[in-house]
Design a protein around this motif. Structure first.
Motif, PDB file in Angstrom:
ATOM      1  N   VAL A  56      40.806  24.652  47.684  1.00 33.30           N
ATOM      2  CA  VAL A  56      40.805  24.215  46.282  1.00 33.30           C
ATOM      3  C   VAL A  56      40.414  22.736  46.205  1.00 33.30           C
ATOM      4  CG1 VAL A  56      42.231  23.879  44.224  1.00 33.30           C
ATOM      5  CG2 VAL A  56      42.498  25.947  45.597  1.00 33.30           C
ATOM      6  N   THR A  57      40.911  21.929  47.142  1.00 30.90           N
ATOM      7  CA  THR A  57      40.541  20.510  47.186  1.00 30.90           C
ATOM      8  C   THR A  57      39.024  20.372  47.338  1.00 30.90           C
ATOM      9  OG1 THR A  57      42.629  20.146  48.337  1.00 30.90           O
ATOM     10  CG2 THR A  57      41.069  18.309  48.298  1.00 30.90           C
ATOM     11  N   LEU A  58      38.480  21.205  48.223  1.00 31.02           N
ATOM     12  CA  LEU A  58      37.037  21.163  48.453  1.00 31.02           C
ATOM     13  C   LEU A  58      36.246  21.665  47.239  1.00 31.02           C
ATOM     14  CD1 LEU A  58      36.680  22.310  52.163  1.00 31.02           C
ATOM     15  CD2 LEU A  58      35.873  20.163  51.170  1.00 31.02           C
ATOM     16  N   ALA A  59      36.920  22.392  46.365  1.00 26.00           N
ATOM     17  CA  ALA A  59      36.219  22.941  45.196  1.00 26.00           C
ATOM     18  C   ALA A  59      36.087  21.920  44.083  1.00 26.00           C
ATOM     19  CB  ALA A  59      36.947  24.176  44.683  1.00 26.00           C
ATOM     20  N   MET A  86      30.535  18.586  39.549  1.00 20.24           N
ATOM     21  CA  MET A  86      29.084  18.529  39.399  1.00 20.24           C
ATOM     22  C   MET A  86      28.594  19.598  38.437  1.00 20.24           C
ATOM     23  SD  MET A  86      27.424  17.665  43.073  1.00 20.24           S
ATOM     24  CE  MET A  86      28.239  19.001  43.888  1.00 20.24           C
ATOM     25  N   LEU A  87      29.125  20.822  38.632  1.00 20.35           N
ATOM     26  CA  LEU A  87      28.649  21.930  37.814  1.00 20.35           C
ATOM     27  C   LEU A  87      29.045  21.746  36.358  1.00 20.35           C
ATOM     28  CD1 LEU A  87      29.375  24.935  40.212  1.00 20.35           C
ATOM     29  CD2 LEU A  87      27.155  23.950  39.615  1.00 20.35           C
ATOM     30  N   SER A  88      30.263  21.231  36.141  1.00 15.21           N
ATOM     31  CA  SER A  88      30.740  21.117  34.762  1.00 15.21           C
ATOM     32  C   SER A  88      30.345  19.785  34.140  1.00 15.21           C
ATOM     33  CB  SER A  88      32.262  21.244  34.734  1.00 15.21           C
ATOM     34  OG  SER A  88      32.833  20.105  35.370  1.00 15.21           O
ATOM     35  N   GLY A  89      30.057  18.805  34.969  1.00 13.28           N
ATOM     36  CA  GLY A  89      29.739  17.474  34.459  1.00 13.28           C
ATOM     37  C   GLY A  89      30.966  16.763  33.910  1.00 13.28           C
ATOM     38  N   TRP A  90      32.150  17.326  34.175  1.00 11.75           N
ATOM     39  CA  TRP A  90      33.381  16.730  33.644  1.00 11.75           C
ATOM     40  C   TRP A  90      34.020  15.856  34.721  1.00 11.75           C
ATOM     41  CZ3 TRP A  90      38.958  18.155  33.546  1.00 11.75           C
ATOM     42  CH2 TRP A  90      39.621  17.498  32.501  1.00 11.75           C
TER      43      TRP A  90
END
Lengths: 318, 203
Positions: free
Chosen positions: B56-59, B65-69
């Motif tokens: 989960v940490t690695l996620a 990046m994917l969400s831009g949040w």
């Protein structure tokens, strides 16, 4: 080895549950004293609610020949390696409800004069059942003390009259994926196969088991008929047996076939021969918490079995 | 402002879910729900929780990046520290109950059993990362901090190998975790490639 013939059970002999449960307080206190953990919780009280009410009184004071206390019925019936019902220890207990151990037929074949499909009742009816308290040492380095009910495999073997060509006995577990969810995935190669050399099979310690704590085997423990070979690792104790074959060549047992550098045919309990992934020198005697119990050669049954392996290199024939 | 609220809310969720396995174990110790071999259950649950939290940490970074949040990045440190917390418990249980607080037993295990060698290595890699997780250390180490903290890739890989090597026959779960890890590492590849192409002209 302790052999006791069960007397007829009078209702006055039935242990009230609270008495039976209290028996364990002693063990618990002793274990905690040793651990020096005064505040530790009821870890040893595992699933006490599953303790059946009807455990006959004779088991209350029953111990192994080394004066070891018995493991509780609930420990013995909720912590099992029986991959046919799943690979987690509580899977067999949870997933074996649909299994039907009756009616049951055992096919006896190979090098015998009396081969055939035997109804379980016909196999059992000539036998006098005995209670026997044995240590069960799992290859995973834990152990329990269990009061099995059964009869010597040697009696059955004599009745079916093996020929001179019979050098080994091969046992198979039933394949019923519809009732055994673990068999729906190719985790092991089904059916589970185990075997013994003829002299091992004839050894008076080798037991065909039909019950524990004086009651019929629960499904998760290998109902209705299983093998127990107390000086060998637990995986030799093939469960829910449907065939017994007398053969000339050494059978290829399931775990050896799976990983022959880790599991052999003999699988004698031996503190000096490590499993490649863990030491076998010590074990956890459940319900204890520490891997501090020294493992004994042949699981403590050397007097009765060591002669069968005289001159064998046991680190090679593990 | 709302973003900060959102992160705080997520942090509450994070704390609660990360503490849940520990809470379940403590409760089980008292109720007996850990079964006939409670130490085995403690070992398995703390080990599994460590692995899942590492993944989960690695996620976090790929999700950011994917969400831009971007505020999401603030979840990374507590997640990593929780992973380390469970790794410590896992190590201690093994050291106390299996090795009887005996250093020699422990070192024999580390030296002779490959699955323990890799598991122990993963734990050792996590220690300096946990120690240097404070603001002060981040400042002091500068660029070297990121290098050091790339150790999580190795720790996660060793952790999955540790799990794969210890199961007896049923490799489905370790393989699943390994696949998750590969996906998470794969998601980093584009960013890594971009970084290279950007940095090349300037260097």
């Amino acid at each position: 080895m302790i052999i006791r013939r069960p007397p007829d059970i009078r209702s006055s002999e039935i242990t009230p549950k609270n008495v039976y449960v209290n028996r364990r307080k002693f063990i618990k206190n002793a274990a905690f004293g040793m651990a020096g953990v005064a505040t530790v919780p009821a870890v040893l009280n595992t699933l006490e609610s599953e303790e059946p009410q009807e455990i006959p009184a004779r088991f209350r004071s029953m111990r192994s020949e080394l004066n070891e206390p018995l493991n509780s019925y609930s420990d013995i019936t909720t912590y099992n390696n029986f991959y046919e019902f799943g690979t987690q220890k509580d899977d067999p207990h949870r997933n074996s409800g649909d299994f039907r151990p009756a009616p049951w037929t055992v096919r006896i074949g190979g090098e015998v004069n009396k081969p055939g499909d035997y109804q379980l009742e016909d196999l059992l009816s000539p036998q006098r059942m005995e209670d026997r308290v044995y240590r069960l040492r799992c290859v995973e380095a834990w152990s329990m003390v269990i009061p099995w009910r059964g009869f010597p495999l040697a009696d059955l073997i004599r009745r079916v009259e093996p020929t001179g060509n019979a050098k080994f006995v091969e046992f198979k577990t039933i394949v019923r994926p519809e009732e055994m969810p673990g068999q729906r995935a190719p985790i092991l190669q089904w059916p589970y196969v185990e075997g013994l050399r003829m002299d091992e099979a004839m050894n008076p310690l080798t037991l065909m088991v039909t019950g524990l704590y004086g009651m019929d085997l629960p499904n998760q423990n290998g109902a209705p008929l299983r093998l127990i070979v107390p000086w060998k690792y637990g995986f030799k104790g093939v469960k829910s047996i449907v065939s017994i074959d007398f053969v000339e060549n050494m059978p290829l047992n399931t775990w050896k076939q799976m990983q022959s550098n880790e599991y052999g045919f003999y699988a004698n309990v031996n503190p000096e021969v490590s499993h490649p992934r863990w030491s076998q020198a010590r074990e956890i005697r459940l319900p204890g918490l520490f891997k501090s119990h020294p493992t004994e050669m042949f699981n403590g049954y050397g007097d009765q079995v060591a002669h069968m392996y005289a001159g064998m290199d046991l680190s090679r024939w593990y | 402002m709302t973003q900060i609220h959102a992160v705080s809310a997520l942090k509450v969720v994070l704390w609660l879910s990360a503490l849940a396995p520990g809470g379940w174990l403590v409760r089980g110790l008292y109720s007996g729900a850990l079964g006939a071999n409670p130490v085995e259950t403690l070992t398995h649950v703390t080990g599994m929780t460590t692995l899942v939290l590492l993944l989960v940490t690695l996620a976090v970074s790929p999700l950011r990046m994917l969400s831009g949040w971007n505020p999401m990045i603030r979840l990374r440190r507590p997640l990593g520290l929780f992973a380390f917390f469970y790794a410590c418990l896992h190590f201690l249980i093994w050291f106390v109950f299996y090795n009887l607080v005996n250093l020699q037993y422990m070192l024999e295990d580390v030296a002779e059993r490959p699955y323990i060698t890799v598991g122990f290595s993963a734990f050792v890699i996590l220690i300096p990362m946990a120690v240097t997780s404070t603001k002060g250390w981040i400042r002091r180490l500068g660029k070297r901090w990121s290098t050091l903290h790339r150790g999580i890739y190795f720790a996660a890989m060793l952790g999955v190998v540790h799990y794969y090597w210890l199961v007896k026959a049923d490799t489905r779960l370790p393989l699943l975790l390994g696949m998750c890890l590969l996906v998470l590492l794969g998601l980093r590849a584009p960013a890594l490639a971009r970084k290279r192409s950007v940095s090349r002209p300037s260097s």
